[in-house]
Design a protein around this motif. Structure first.
Motif, PDB file in Angstrom:
ATOM      1  N   GLU A  15      -4.466  -9.658 -10.160  1.00  0.00           N
ATOM      2  CA  GLU A  15      -4.751 -10.132 -11.510  1.00  0.00           C
ATOM      3  C   GLU A  15      -3.850 -11.317 -11.851  1.00  0.00           C
ATOM      4  O   GLU A  15      -2.621 -11.196 -11.819  1.00  0.00           O
ATOM      5  CB  GLU A  15      -4.535  -9.000 -12.510  1.00  0.00           C
ATOM      6  CG  GLU A  15      -5.288  -9.219 -13.806  1.00  0.00           C
ATOM      7  CD  GLU A  15      -5.150  -8.006 -14.724  1.00  0.00           C
ATOM      8  OE1 GLU A  15      -5.999  -7.095 -14.608  1.00  0.00           O
ATOM      9  OE2 GLU A  15      -4.200  -7.971 -15.520  1.00  0.00           O
ATOM     10  N   LYS A  39      -0.021  -6.716 -12.307  1.00  0.00           N
ATOM     11  CA  LYS A  39      -1.014  -6.108 -11.412  1.00  0.00           C
ATOM     12  C   LYS A  39      -1.332  -6.997 -10.220  1.00  0.00           C
ATOM     13  O   LYS A  39      -1.484  -8.212 -10.366  1.00  0.00           O
ATOM     14  CB  LYS A  39      -2.314  -5.888 -12.177  1.00  0.00           C
ATOM     15  CG  LYS A  39      -2.306  -4.705 -13.108  1.00  0.00           C
ATOM     16  CD  LYS A  39      -3.742  -4.412 -13.500  1.00  0.00           C
ATOM     17  CE  LYS A  39      -3.837  -3.709 -14.835  1.00  0.00           C
ATOM     18  NZ  LYS A  39      -5.241  -3.494 -15.210  1.00  0.00           N
ATOM     19  N   LYS A  82       0.820  -1.218   0.000  1.00  0.00           N
ATOM     20  CA  LYS A  82       0.000   0.000   0.000  1.00  0.00           C
ATOM     21  C   LYS A  82       0.849   1.261   0.000  1.00  0.00           C
ATOM     22  O   LYS A  82       0.507   2.254  -0.627  1.00  0.00           O
ATOM     23  CB  LYS A  82      -0.938   0.007   1.208  1.00  0.00           C
ATOM     24  CG  LYS A  82      -2.093  -0.955   1.027  1.00  0.00           C
ATOM     25  CD  LYS A  82      -3.027  -0.901   2.215  1.00  0.00           C
ATOM     26  CE  LYS A  82      -4.221  -1.815   1.988  1.00  0.00           C
ATOM     27  NZ  LYS A  82      -4.860  -2.179   3.272  1.00  0.00           N
ATOM     28  N   LEU A 141       1.889  -0.203  -4.676  1.00  0.00           N
ATOM     29  CA  LEU A 141       0.586   0.112  -5.257  1.00  0.00           C
ATOM     30  C   LEU A 141       0.675   1.175  -6.352  1.00  0.00           C
ATOM     31  O   LEU A 141      -0.051   1.100  -7.355  1.00  0.00           O
ATOM     32  CB  LEU A 141      -0.327   0.573  -4.111  1.00  0.00           C
ATOM     33  CG  LEU A 141      -1.719   1.122  -4.336  1.00  0.00           C
ATOM     34  CD1 LEU A 141      -2.589   0.725  -3.145  1.00  0.00           C
ATOM     35  CD2 LEU A 141      -1.711   2.636  -4.459  1.00  0.00           C
ATOM     36  N   CYS A 177       2.463   1.569  -8.764  1.00  0.00           N
ATOM     37  CA  CYS A 177       2.591   0.996 -10.117  1.00  0.00           C
ATOM     38  C   CYS A 177       1.832  -0.319 -10.273  1.00  0.00           C
ATOM     39  O   CYS A 177       1.283  -0.599 -11.332  1.00  0.00           O
ATOM     40  CB  CYS A 177       4.062   0.742 -10.428  1.00  0.00           C
ATOM     41  SG  CYS A 177       5.048   2.247 -10.429  1.00  0.00           S
ATOM     42  N   HIS A 178       1.824  -1.122  -9.209  1.00  0.00           N
ATOM     43  CA  HIS A 178       1.284  -2.470  -9.360  1.00  0.00           C
ATOM     44  C   HIS A 178      -0.234  -2.541  -9.249  1.00  0.00           C
ATOM     45  O   HIS A 178      -0.814  -3.594  -9.512  1.00  0.00           O
ATOM     46  CB  HIS A 178       1.948  -3.426  -8.361  1.00  0.00           C
ATOM     47  CG  HIS A 178       3.336  -3.809  -8.769  1.00  0.00           C
ATOM     48  ND1 HIS A 178       3.617  -4.910  -9.539  1.00  0.00           N
ATOM     49  CD2 HIS A 178       4.530  -3.194  -8.550  1.00  0.00           C
ATOM     50  CE1 HIS A 178       4.927  -4.982  -9.748  1.00  0.00           C
ATOM     51  NE2 HIS A 178       5.505  -3.953  -9.155  1.00  0.00           N
ATOM     52  N   ALA A 179      -0.892  -1.459  -8.870  1.00  0.00           N
ATOM     53  CA  ALA A 179      -2.354  -1.486  -8.844  1.00  0.00           C
ATOM     54  C   ALA A 179      -2.902  -1.362 -10.258  1.00  0.00           C
ATOM     55  O   ALA A 179      -3.799  -2.101 -10.657  1.00  0.00           O
ATOM     56  CB  ALA A 179      -2.888  -0.376  -7.944  1.00  0.00           C
ATOM     57  N   SER A 180      -2.341  -0.431 -11.026  1.00  0.00           N
ATOM     58  CA  SER A 180      -2.883  -0.175 -12.364  1.00  0.00           C
ATOM     59  C   SER A 180      -2.029  -0.786 -13.474  1.00  0.00           C
ATOM     60  O   SER A 180      -2.442  -0.817 -14.622  1.00  0.00           O
ATOM     61  CB  SER A 180      -3.001   1.330 -12.574  1.00  0.00           C
ATOM     62  OG  SER A 180      -1.744   1.933 -12.408  1.00  0.00           O
ATOM     63  N   GLY A 181      -0.826  -1.261 -13.124  1.00  0.00           N
ATOM     64  CA  GLY A 181       0.030  -1.884 -14.136  1.00  0.00           C
ATOM     65  C   GLY A 181       0.863  -0.882 -14.909  1.00  0.00           C
ATOM     66  O   GLY A 181       1.093  -1.050 -16.101  1.00  0.00           O
ATOM     67  N   VAL A 182       1.352   0.159 -14.213  1.00  0.00           N
ATOM     68  CA  VAL A 182       2.211   1.167 -14.841  1.00  0.00           C
ATOM     69  C   VAL A 182       3.405   0.496 -15.537  1.00  0.00           C
ATOM     70  O   VAL A 182       4.058  -0.368 -14.944  1.00  0.00           O
ATOM     71  CB  VAL A 182       2.736   2.166 -13.779  1.00  0.00           C
ATOM     72  CG1 VAL A 182       3.787   3.105 -14.378  1.00  0.00           C
ATOM     73  CG2 VAL A 182       1.591   2.962 -13.173  1.00  0.00           C
TER      74      VAL A 182
END
Ligand code: HEC
Length: 149
Positions: free
Chosen positions: A68, A65, A49, A53, A55-60
């Motif tokens: 996922e 992700k 968190k 997050l 980058c890894h929340a939206s997959g920057v």
């Protein structure tokens, strides 16, 4: 181990009964020995968190992700030690240590395991053995990268 702890503790009790205020040496030692394990490490979820997050929340930039399966299923085949070490050292858009120099390897590994679990991959918080394997993979990776330069 247990026995050597129990004996001084018993001794202390009998000393206390005589009004002797000698500090419980056996107990103090045991607490000191246990202390390193109590260094407060952040949980994988907290680290995620606070750091991952972003980058890894939206997959920057193609970051696998959290939550996922897709990206993590492929990584699962590579194995926890390899993937954790590569992330730790940094790979393409993944900055070393997730860009947080103050993270310990154990915290980083916990966050990686937490993300993997969120995506259905059965990786646990690292134990001593896993941390050792990650360190070995880290060394291999650094050597490999040196050769490429
Ligand atoms: C600035 C964005 C960013 C942040 C912050 C970030 N990551 Fe990443 N991460 C990436 C990207 C992009 C990739 C995909 C790299 C590639 O394979 O091209 C990645 C890949 C990874 C991988 C897979 C490595 C491999 O072997 O392919 C792991 C593990 C990982 N990150 C862990 C973490 C952890 C743990 C954190 C938080 C402590 C974190 N990342 C923070 C961008 C980020």
């Amino acid at each position: 181990m247990k026995f050597s702890f129990l004996v001084p503790a018993g001794l202390v009790l009998s000393l206390a009964a005589c009004g002797d205020k000698t500090p419980p040496a056996g107990q103090a030692e045991a607490q000191e020995a246990a202390a390193p394990a109590q260094v407060v490490l952040k949980s994988g979820e907290d680290v995620y968190k606070q750091v991952c997050l972003a980058c890894h929340a939206s997959g920057v930039a193609g970051a696998p992700k959290a939550g996922e399966q897709g990206g993590w299923a492929a990584l699962a085949d590579e194995g926890q030690a390899v993937v954790t070490a590569h992330g730790w050292v940094g790979v393409r858009g993944m900055p070393p240590k997730g860009g947080r120099a103050d993270l310990s390897l154990e915290e980083f590994a916990r966050a990686t395991a937490w993300m993997a679990r969120s995506a259905g991959v059965d990786w646990q918080d690292p134990d001593e053995h896993m941390l050792h394997e990650i360190r070995e993979e880290e060394e291999k990776r650094i050597e490999e990268l040196k050769k490429r330069r």
